[in-house]
Design a protein around this motif. Structure first.
Motif, PDB file in Angstrom:
ATOM      1  N   GLU A   1       1.881   2.358  -3.288  1.00 52.25           N
ATOM      2  CA  GLU A   1       0.749   2.806  -4.105  1.00 52.25           C
ATOM      3  C   GLU A   1       0.573   1.960  -5.367  1.00 52.25           C
ATOM      4  O   GLU A   1       0.290   2.471  -6.446  1.00 52.25           O
TER       5      GLU A   1
ATOM      6  N   PHE B   1      -6.046  -7.580  -3.971  1.00 48.54           N
ATOM      7  CA  PHE B   1      -6.354  -6.231  -3.515  1.00 48.54           C
ATOM      8  C   PHE B   1      -6.364  -5.274  -4.715  1.00 48.54           C
ATOM      9  O   PHE B   1      -5.574  -5.423  -5.651  1.00 48.54           O
ATOM     10  N   ASN B   2      -7.242  -4.281  -4.640  1.00 49.71           N
ATOM     11  CA  ASN B   2      -7.315  -3.256  -5.691  1.00 49.71           C
ATOM     12  C   ASN B   2      -7.482  -1.883  -5.059  1.00 49.71           C
ATOM     13  O   ASN B   2      -8.159  -1.738  -4.035  1.00 49.71           O
ATOM     14  N   ARG B   3      -6.872  -0.882  -5.699  1.00 52.94           N
ATOM     15  CA  ARG B   3      -7.013   0.496  -5.221  1.00 52.94           C
ATOM     16  C   ARG B   3      -8.168   1.167  -5.947  1.00 52.94           C
ATOM     17  O   ARG B   3      -8.374   0.982  -7.153  1.00 52.94           O
TER      18      ARG B   3
ATOM     19  N   TYR C   1      -7.914   1.062  -0.499  1.00 53.42           N
ATOM     20  CA  TYR C   1      -7.723  -0.258  -1.086  1.00 53.42           C
ATOM     21  C   TYR C   1      -8.831  -1.190  -0.609  1.00 53.42           C
ATOM     22  O   TYR C   1      -9.362  -1.045   0.502  1.00 53.42           O
TER      23      TYR C   1
ATOM     24  N   ILE D   1       0.831  -1.204   0.000  1.00 53.41           N
ATOM     25  CA  ILE D   1       0.000   0.000   0.000  1.00 53.41           C
ATOM     26  C   ILE D   1       0.871   1.263   0.000  1.00 53.41           C
ATOM     27  O   ILE D   1       0.561   2.253  -0.674  1.00 53.41           O
TER      28      ILE D   1
END
Length: 287
Positions: free
Chosen positions: A33, A67-69, A76, A30
Protein backbone atom coordinates in the motif's frame (compact mmCIF):
# COMPACT_ATOMS: atom_id res chain seq x y z
CA UNK A 1 -5.45 -5.37 -2.47
CA UNK A 2 -7.63 -4.64 -5.49
CA UNK A 3 -7.03 -7.74 -7.65
CA UNK A 4 -8.95 -6.36 -10.62
CA UNK A 5 -6.86 -3.20 -10.60
CA UNK A 6 -3.66 -5.26 -10.35
CA UNK A 7 -4.61 -7.37 -13.37
CA UNK A 8 -5.40 -4.24 -15.39
CA UNK A 9 -1.97 -2.78 -14.57
CA UNK A 10 -0.27 -6.04 -15.55
CA UNK A 11 -2.06 -5.96 -18.91
CA UNK A 12 -0.99 -2.34 -19.36
CA UNK A 13 2.63 -3.25 -18.76
CA UNK A 14 2.38 -6.07 -21.26
CA UNK A 15 0.83 -3.77 -23.89
CA UNK A 16 3.59 -1.20 -23.33
CA UNK A 17 6.17 -3.85 -24.19
CA UNK A 18 7.47 -4.98 -20.80
CA UNK A 19 5.90 -8.42 -20.81
CA UNK A 20 5.61 -9.97 -17.35
CA UNK A 21 9.06 -9.09 -15.99
CA UNK A 22 7.68 -6.38 -13.66
CA UNK A 23 4.64 -8.27 -12.40
CA UNK A 24 6.17 -9.54 -9.15
CA UNK A 25 7.63 -6.20 -8.02
CA UNK A 26 4.40 -4.46 -9.02
CA UNK A 27 2.30 -6.81 -6.90
CA UNK A 28 4.71 -6.45 -3.97
CA UNK A 29 4.52 -2.64 -4.05
CA UNK A 30 0.74 -2.60 -4.24
CA UNK A 31 0.36 -5.15 -1.43
CA UNK A 32 2.41 -2.84 0.83
CA UNK A 33 0.00 0.00 0.00
CA UNK A 34 2.77 2.42 -0.94
CA UNK A 35 1.12 5.75 -1.94
CA UNK A 36 3.50 6.30 -4.87
CA UNK A 37 6.33 4.19 -6.25
CA UNK A 38 8.57 3.81 -9.31
CA UNK A 39 9.58 0.58 -11.02
CA UNK A 40 12.62 0.36 -13.27
CA UNK A 41 13.50 -1.91 -16.16
CA UNK A 42 16.31 -2.09 -18.72
CA UNK A 43 15.69 -2.75 -22.40
CA UNK A 44 18.24 -3.47 -25.12
CA UNK A 45 17.69 -2.76 -28.82
CA UNK A 46 19.73 -3.39 -31.96
CA UNK A 47 19.66 -0.62 -34.54
CA UNK A 48 19.50 -1.23 -38.30
CA UNK A 49 23.14 -0.25 -38.78
CA UNK A 50 24.23 -2.42 -35.85
CA UNK A 51 22.57 -5.41 -37.52
CA UNK A 52 24.86 -4.87 -40.51
CA UNK A 53 27.91 -4.25 -38.30
CA UNK A 54 27.63 -6.03 -34.91
CA UNK A 55 30.82 -4.31 -33.71
CA UNK A 56 28.70 -1.16 -33.22
CA UNK A 57 26.91 -2.72 -30.26
CA UNK A 58 23.33 -2.43 -29.03
CA UNK A 59 21.44 0.59 -27.72
CA UNK A 60 20.60 0.59 -24.01
CA UNK A 61 17.33 2.02 -22.68
CA UNK A 62 16.35 2.52 -19.03
CA UNK A 63 12.65 2.97 -18.25
CA UNK A 64 11.29 4.25 -14.93
CA UNK A 65 7.52 3.77 -14.56
CA UNK A 66 5.66 5.99 -12.10
CA UNK A 67 2.64 4.65 -10.19
CA UNK A 68 0.30 6.53 -7.85
CA UNK A 69 -2.53 5.42 -5.58
CA UNK A 70 -5.87 7.19 -5.77
CA UNK A 71 -6.74 9.39 -2.79
CA UNK A 72 -10.36 8.24 -3.01
CA UNK A 73 -9.92 4.47 -3.42
CA UNK A 74 -7.47 1.57 -3.34
CA UNK A 75 -6.80 1.80 -7.09
CA UNK A 76 -3.36 2.47 -8.54
CA UNK A 77 -2.62 4.27 -11.79
CA UNK A 78 0.34 4.26 -14.16
CA UNK A 79 0.55 7.89 -15.23
CA UNK A 80 3.82 8.19 -17.11
CA UNK A 81 7.28 6.76 -17.57
CA UNK A 82 10.73 8.27 -18.05
CA UNK A 83 13.06 6.90 -20.72
CA UNK A 84 16.84 7.28 -20.78
CA UNK A 85 18.35 6.06 -24.05
CA UNK A 86 22.07 5.63 -24.62
CA UNK A 87 22.76 5.02 -28.29
CA UNK A 88 25.78 2.86 -29.08
CA UNK A 89 28.76 5.10 -29.77
CA UNK A 90 27.17 8.17 -28.15
CA UNK A 91 28.64 9.72 -25.01
CA UNK A 92 25.45 11.38 -23.76
CA UNK A 93 22.05 9.77 -23.18
CA UNK A 94 18.71 11.16 -24.39
CA UNK A 95 15.86 11.53 -21.88
CA UNK A 96 12.11 11.87 -22.29
CA UNK A 97 9.00 11.53 -20.12
CA UNK A 98 6.00 9.99 -21.89
CA UNK A 99 2.60 10.76 -20.39
CA UNK A 100 0.34 7.82 -21.19
CA UNK A 101 -2.85 9.81 -21.74
CA UNK A 102 -1.38 12.90 -23.38
CA UNK A 103 1.01 10.96 -25.61
CA UNK A 104 -1.50 8.27 -26.69
CA UNK A 105 0.04 5.37 -24.77
CA UNK A 106 3.37 5.28 -26.60
CA UNK A 107 4.93 1.83 -26.13
CA UNK A 108 8.52 1.19 -25.08
CA UNK A 109 9.52 0.17 -28.60
CA UNK A 110 7.86 3.25 -30.08
CA UNK A 111 9.62 5.42 -27.49
CA UNK A 112 12.93 3.90 -28.59
CA UNK A 113 12.20 4.67 -32.24
CA UNK A 114 11.15 8.24 -31.48
CA UNK A 115 14.23 8.88 -29.34
CA UNK A 116 16.33 7.44 -32.17
CA UNK A 117 15.05 10.30 -34.33
CA UNK A 118 12.54 8.36 -36.41
CA UNK A 119 8.94 9.30 -37.16
CA UNK A 120 6.14 6.73 -36.93
CA UNK A 121 2.47 6.47 -37.80
CA UNK A 122 -0.20 5.05 -35.51
CA UNK A 123 -3.95 4.98 -35.00
CA UNK A 124 -5.47 7.60 -32.72
CA UNK A 125 -9.11 7.86 -31.69
CA UNK A 126 -10.60 11.27 -31.08
CA UNK A 127 -13.21 11.69 -28.34
CA UNK A 128 -16.48 13.54 -28.39
CA UNK A 129 -17.51 16.04 -25.71
CA UNK A 130 -19.14 13.29 -23.66
CA UNK A 131 -15.89 11.31 -23.66
CA UNK A 132 -16.90 8.59 -26.13
CA UNK A 133 -14.47 7.45 -28.81
CA UNK A 134 -15.56 8.62 -32.24
CA UNK A 135 -13.24 8.90 -35.22
CA UNK A 136 -10.11 6.85 -35.86
CA UNK A 137 -7.27 8.78 -37.53
CA UNK A 138 -3.84 7.89 -38.82
CA UNK A 139 -1.40 10.25 -37.06
CA UNK A 140 2.34 10.67 -37.53
CA UNK A 141 4.48 11.19 -34.41
CA UNK A 142 7.98 12.69 -34.23
CA UNK A 143 10.11 14.10 -31.43
CA UNK A 144 11.94 17.39 -31.95
CA UNK A 145 15.29 16.31 -30.51
CA UNK A 146 16.89 19.68 -31.24
CA UNK A 147 15.12 21.50 -28.38
CA UNK A 148 13.77 20.91 -24.89
CA UNK A 149 10.79 22.51 -23.18
CA UNK A 150 10.60 23.98 -19.67
CA UNK A 151 10.23 20.45 -18.23
CA UNK A 152 13.30 19.08 -20.01
CA UNK A 153 11.20 17.21 -22.55
CA UNK A 154 11.56 17.18 -26.30
CA UNK A 155 8.32 18.40 -27.94
CA UNK A 156 6.32 15.50 -29.36
CA UNK A 157 4.80 16.64 -32.64
CA UNK A 158 1.66 15.02 -34.04
CA UNK A 159 0.83 15.34 -37.72
CA UNK A 160 -2.85 14.73 -38.41
CA UNK A 161 -4.39 13.87 -41.82
CA UNK A 162 -5.26 17.57 -42.23
CA UNK A 163 -1.52 18.24 -42.56
CA UNK A 164 -1.65 16.25 -45.84
CA UNK A 165 1.59 14.33 -45.57
CA UNK A 166 1.48 11.64 -48.28
CA UNK A 167 4.29 9.11 -47.76
CA UNK A 168 3.86 7.57 -51.19
CA UNK A 169 4.25 10.94 -52.90
CA UNK A 170 7.25 11.74 -50.72
CA UNK A 171 9.04 8.54 -51.78
CA UNK A 172 8.32 9.27 -55.46
CA UNK A 173 10.28 12.54 -55.23
CA UNK A 174 13.57 10.79 -54.50
CA UNK A 175 15.90 9.15 -57.09
CA UNK A 176 15.84 5.61 -55.71
CA UNK A 177 17.66 3.04 -57.81
CA UNK A 178 15.77 -0.13 -58.74
CA UNK A 179 12.86 0.47 -56.36
CA UNK A 180 9.96 -1.64 -57.63
CA UNK A 181 6.33 -1.05 -56.73
CA UNK A 182 6.51 -4.02 -54.38
CA UNK A 183 9.68 -2.61 -52.87
CA UNK A 184 8.00 0.74 -52.40
CA UNK A 185 5.11 -0.87 -50.52
CA UNK A 186 7.60 -2.63 -48.27
CA UNK A 187 9.45 0.64 -47.65
CA UNK A 188 6.22 2.41 -46.72
CA UNK A 189 5.40 -0.30 -44.18
CA UNK A 190 8.89 -0.05 -42.65
CA UNK A 191 8.73 3.75 -42.41
CA UNK A 192 5.21 3.82 -40.96
CA UNK A 193 6.39 1.46 -38.21
CA UNK A 194 9.10 3.95 -37.27
CA UNK A 195 12.05 2.03 -38.66
CA UNK A 196 14.90 2.95 -40.99
CA UNK A 197 14.45 1.66 -44.54
CA UNK A 198 17.44 0.60 -46.64
CA UNK A 199 17.69 1.25 -50.37
CA UNK A 200 19.98 2.45 -53.15
CA UNK A 201 19.78 6.05 -54.31
CA UNK A 202 21.36 8.12 -57.06
CA UNK A 203 23.39 10.87 -55.39
CA UNK A 204 25.65 12.94 -57.62
CA UNK A 205 25.01 10.52 -60.51
CA UNK A 206 26.33 7.66 -58.39
CA UNK A 207 24.26 4.89 -56.86
CA UNK A 208 24.97 4.50 -53.14
CA UNK A 209 23.33 2.53 -50.29
CA UNK A 210 21.29 4.75 -47.98
CA UNK A 211 19.06 4.63 -44.91
CA UNK A 212 15.87 6.68 -44.97
CA UNK A 213 13.20 7.64 -42.46
CA UNK A 214 10.00 9.65 -42.88
CA UNK A 215 10.01 13.40 -42.25
CA UNK A 216 6.33 14.38 -42.03
CA UNK A 217 7.04 17.98 -41.02
CA UNK A 218 8.76 18.68 -44.36
CA UNK A 219 6.61 16.19 -46.29
CA UNK A 220 9.66 14.26 -47.37
CA UNK A 221 12.36 11.87 -46.20
CA UNK A 222 15.53 12.15 -44.15
CA UNK A 223 18.38 10.40 -45.95
CA UNK A 224 21.59 9.01 -44.40
CA UNK A 225 24.61 7.23 -45.82
CA UNK A 226 25.78 3.86 -44.54
CA UNK A 227 27.58 5.60 -41.65
CA UNK A 228 24.37 7.41 -40.66
CA UNK A 229 25.71 10.77 -41.82
CA UNK A 230 22.94 13.03 -43.15
CA UNK A 231 22.90 13.46 -46.93
CA UNK A 232 21.78 17.00 -47.73
CA UNK A 233 18.77 17.53 -49.94
CA UNK A 234 20.93 19.80 -52.14
CA UNK A 235 23.22 16.84 -52.82
CA UNK A 236 20.27 14.65 -53.80
CA UNK A 237 18.61 17.33 -55.93
CA UNK A 238 21.38 19.34 -57.68
CA UNK A 239 20.74 23.05 -58.21
CA UNK A 240 20.45 22.71 -61.96
CA UNK A 241 17.52 20.39 -61.44
CA UNK A 242 15.69 22.71 -59.03
CA UNK A 243 14.29 24.78 -61.88
CA UNK A 244 12.60 21.63 -63.13
CA UNK A 245 11.65 20.47 -59.62
CA UNK A 246 9.60 23.14 -57.90
CA UNK A 247 8.65 20.57 -55.28
CA UNK A 248 12.10 20.77 -53.64
CA UNK A 249 13.07 23.79 -51.55
CA UNK A 250 16.47 24.85 -50.25
CA UNK A 251 18.27 22.91 -47.46
CA UNK A 252 16.38 20.17 -45.66
CA UNK A 253 12.93 21.08 -47.04
CA UNK A 254 11.57 18.79 -49.75
CA UNK A 255 8.46 20.60 -50.95
CA UNK A 256 7.39 23.82 -52.70
CA UNK A 257 7.58 27.17 -50.96
CA UNK A 258 3.81 27.43 -51.37
CA UNK A 259 3.48 24.11 -49.52
CA UNK A 260 5.79 25.42 -46.79
CA UNK A 261 3.61 28.49 -46.39
CA UNK A 262 0.51 26.32 -46.19
CA UNK A 263 2.20 23.98 -43.73
CA UNK A 264 3.09 26.88 -41.44
CA UNK A 265 -0.52 28.02 -41.54
CA UNK A 266 -1.84 24.56 -40.73
CA UNK A 267 0.82 23.44 -38.25
CA UNK A 268 -0.92 24.88 -35.18
CA UNK A 269 -3.69 22.37 -35.59
CA UNK A 270 -2.27 19.11 -37.03
CA UNK A 271 0.54 18.83 -34.49
CA UNK A 272 0.06 20.10 -30.99
CA UNK A 273 2.07 18.89 -28.01
CA UNK A 274 -1.16 17.86 -26.35
CA UNK A 275 -4.59 16.96 -27.71
CA UNK A 276 -7.14 16.83 -24.91
CA UNK A 277 -9.59 14.67 -26.80
CA UNK A 278 -7.62 11.60 -27.79
CA UNK A 279 -7.21 8.02 -26.75
CA UNK A 280 -4.90 5.52 -28.35
CA UNK A 281 -5.93 2.33 -30.07
CA UNK A 282 -4.33 -0.84 -28.77
CA UNK A 283 -2.28 -2.58 -31.42
CA UNK A 284 0.78 -4.58 -32.30
CA UNK A 285 4.09 -3.99 -30.63
CA UNK A 286 7.57 -4.76 -31.75
CA UNK A 287 7.48 -4.79 -35.53
Amino acid sequence: MNEQNLEYLKKSLNYLGFGTKLNDVLESAISREIPAFTLGVNQSYTSAQAKKGPVIGSDQMRVMLNFNRSKQSDMYFLNDYEVTLLKAGNALPIKQVFDLERDNRITALQAYKLLSGNALERDVYTKSENGEATENKKVWFKLNLDVQDAYGNHPLKKFYPEFKFDLSEAIDKYPFKGLTELGKEGMMKVLKNGNLAQADMLVGKKSIPVFVTANPQFKGLEVYDKSMVVIRQDDIFPKQEKVQRNDVSEGQSTFRESDLSAAKTEERFPWENQQDGEISQSGEIGR
